[in-house]
Write an enzyme that holds these catalytic residues in place. Structure first.
Site, mmCIF file in Angstrom:
data_model
loop_
_atom_site.group_PDB
_atom_site.id
_atom_site.type_symbol
_atom_site.label_atom_id
_atom_site.label_comp_id
_atom_site.label_asym_id
_atom_site.label_seq_id
_atom_site.Cartn_x
_atom_site.Cartn_y
_atom_site.Cartn_z
ATOM 1 C CD GLU A 32 35.543 20.114 23.488
ATOM 2 O OE1 GLU A 32 36.138 19.981 22.424
ATOM 3 O OE2 GLU A 32 34.481 20.788 23.600
HETATM 4 C C1 TNX Z 1 34.100 19.199 20.031
HETATM 5 S S1 TNX Z 1 32.881 16.499 20.289
HETATM 6 C C2 TNX Z 1 32.984 19.208 20.837
HETATM 7 C C3 TNX Z 1 31.831 20.051 20.464
HETATM 8 C C4 TNX Z 1 32.133 20.892 19.267
HETATM 9 C C5 TNX Z 1 32.865 20.052 18.236
HETATM 10 C C6 TNX Z 1 33.115 20.764 16.943
HETATM 11 C C7 TNX Z 1 32.689 17.028 21.647
HETATM 12 C C8 TNX Z 1 32.395 16.008 22.595
HETATM 13 N N1 TNX Z 1 32.800 18.342 21.887
HETATM 14 O O1 TNX Z 1 31.434 20.815 21.566
HETATM 15 O O2 TNX Z 1 30.936 21.378 18.760
HETATM 16 O O3 TNX Z 1 34.094 19.654 18.769
HETATM 17 O O4 TNX Z 1 33.641 19.895 15.974
#
Ligand code: TNX
EC number: 3.2.1.52
Length: 519
Positions: A304
């Site tokens: 992300e």
């Molecule tokens: C995505 S999964 C994220 C997390 C959040 C989660 C909540 C991922 C690699 N990153 O930072 O906590 O979604 O479901």
């Protein structure tokens, strides 16, 4: 005459008092081959644990304790034995075991102590879940479907502490899970002491998702060593995650000189890949981390980044880097950063693990491991397998435990549905048909517990159980031996077991455990 009748009746009565043991196997994960034989083994007279390989001393003591907790006397002089055998040059894989329960003797055979650990765990479960000290004879030959069976806990958003983590590690071991992925850094808080950069915890450890003012909460290096050793005793590898280059807000509060900025919604979200000093800084951190975790892998996140890298567009260092390295866009900057950090890991003797965003980054295919989490992006999984990356399956649907497990529940995520127990159990066969070649690359399954909305122990219990147990069976038991109705029928025993451990699980059939804990 009267006497004769009396003895006759007495004999019948005594006979019917003999322990009645049906050859039922209340075992989760269910073993891949069970053959029941006649008779029973009774623990009532106490047992001795015997072995010739001195390396098994710790293992035998571990189980002597476990059996004593069930009221079984373990003493060297006992006539009945559990014999532990390590075979050399056997075809048994390191996690496989053979458990033979005879009328007078039990033997457990494996090629590695880890296999013996699981064989003994099967025996312990048979005693514990059946609630009897007399168990059916039989022979179990068992090997896990997947080598990697994991659980991830996010302690950045909320911090739960050593005692809770040890409790989870214990429960994981009881269901033959073998990897604890410890999400220790993120936007909210940095939870691992780094001696070279103390502000990471004293400043970066402050606050949590519910309370920005909460005092710093983190693990000292001594705490980490204690948890890692506790896990190792249970054959659980701990993989730490130090998330980068995004999700770095907490670290940037402590050392803003390495911040690459953020976006309006996520300020100071990234490290700065355009500043050469960032690589030295992160490498020193990873060097300390590497010294604490014997795991081959360190997880560097990589997820992300686009949430908060707007400022990269205006960063002179990044512009210069892009020209120098011929990088066309910010995603290529991310990839460059990951390749550099993979080199750092290599220099300190570790391999890279990362979320599926890194699949096209060009990091080493022989040694890196990808965690596929975006269930709506199956192309990322396909790309990982096509490229030849070792891959862990942890798709948001159904393996994210911050999603609700029942339609009646309010606190928790949903995304075109949610993650009920049965979906967890039926994964991955419900959604994938893997080829033999795919299966060579798929390391296994992992459940991820993100804790933005989960601030208390009751809450993490409620989201994790019983789903984690369903995942443990999905990861261990072959598709041919999985059976939802058998698993479902074992649930009352599992609930009683969780009750005995003080775990607040979800149970849709009971009015107490239908209720969400207080927020
Ligand atoms: C995505 S999964 C994220 C997390 C959040 C989660 C909540 C991922 C690699 N990153 O930072 O906590 O979604 O479901």
């Amino acid at each position: 005459m009267n006497r004769l009748i009396f003895f006759f009746i007495l004999a019948i009565t005594l006979n019917s008092c003999k322990p009645e043991v049906q050859p039922t196997w209340a075992l989760v994960p269910y073993p891949n081959a069970i053959e029941a034989t006649d008779g029973v083994f009774s623990f009532e007279k106490g047992i001795a644990i015997t072995f010739s390989d001195p390396s098994l001393q710790g293992l035998s003591e571990f189980y002597a304790k476990r059996f004593s907790e069930l009221g079984i006397g373990v003493e060297a002089k006992a006539r009945q034995t559990i014999d532990l055998q390590l075979t050399k040059g056997d075809t048994l894989k390191p996690q496989a075991y053979r458990l033979e329960i005879g009328k007078k003797k039990i033997s457990v055979t494996a090629s590695h102590p880890q296999g013996l650990f699981y064989g003994l765990m099967t025996l312990w479960q048979q005693l514990n879940l059946s609630g009897k000290q007399v168990i059916a004879c039989g022979e179990i030959t068992d090997t896990p479907r997947f080598d990697y069976r994991g659980f991830m806990l996010d302690e950045s958003r909320h911090f739960f502490g050593k005692a809770k983590v040890k409790q989870y590690i214990d429960l994981m071991a009881g269901f033959k899970l073998n990897t604890f992925h410890w999400h220790l850094t993120d936007q909210t808080g940095w939870r691992i002491e780094i001696k070279g950069f103390p502000k990471l915890t004293t400043v970066g450890g402050q606050g949590n998702y519910s309370d920005r003012e909460a005092p710093a909460a983190y693990y000292t290096q001594e705490d980490i060593k204690e948890v890692v050793a506790y896990a190792a005793e249970r054959f659980i590898t701990v993989i730490p995650e130090i998330d980068m280059p995004g999700h770095a807000t907490a670290a940037n509060m402590a050392y803003p000189e390495f911040s690459g900025g953020g976006s309006e919604k996520h300020p100071d979200f990234t490290f700065d890949p355009g500043n050469e000093a960032t690589y030295g800084y992160l490498t020193s951190i990873l060097r300390e981390v590497a010294g604490l975790f014997p795991s081959d892998y360190i997880h560097l996140g990589g997820d992300e980044v686009h949430f908060g890298n707007d400022q990269w567009h205006h960063n002179a260092g990044i512009k210069a880097l892009m020209t120098r390295e011929n990088l066309e866009n910010l995603v290529e900057v991310e990839y460059y950063f990951m390749r550099r950090m993979t080199d750092s890991l290599k220099a300190i003797g570790k391999h890279l693990a990362g979320w599926d965003e890194i699949v096209a980054s060009g990091v080493d295919k022989q040694t890196s491991m990808i965690y596929w989490w975006r269930h709506d992006k199956v192309d990322k999984l396909e790309a990982a397998l096509k490229a030849g990356y070792k891959t862990v399956l942890c798709p948001r649907r159904p393996l994210y435990f911050d999603f609700v497990q029942h339609d009646s529940l309010k606190n928790g995520r949903r995304w075109e549905g949610f993650n009920p127990l049965k979906d967890v159990y039926q994964y991955p066969d419900s959604t994938h048909q893997f080829t033999k070649d795919d299966l060579k690359l798929i390391a296994g399954l992992q459940a991820n517990l993100w804790t933005e909305r989960l601030a208390t122990e009751d809450w993490i219990d409620f989201m994790t159980f019983p789903r984690l147990i369903a995942m443990a069976e999905a990861a261990w038991t072959d598709q041919a031996h999985k059976d939802w109705s058998r698993f479902d029928a074992t649930l009352p025993k599992l609930f009683a077991f969780l009750d005995s451990k003080g775990i607040y699980y979800f149970n849709e059939t009971d009015t107490v455990h239908q209720k969400e804990p207080a927020l």
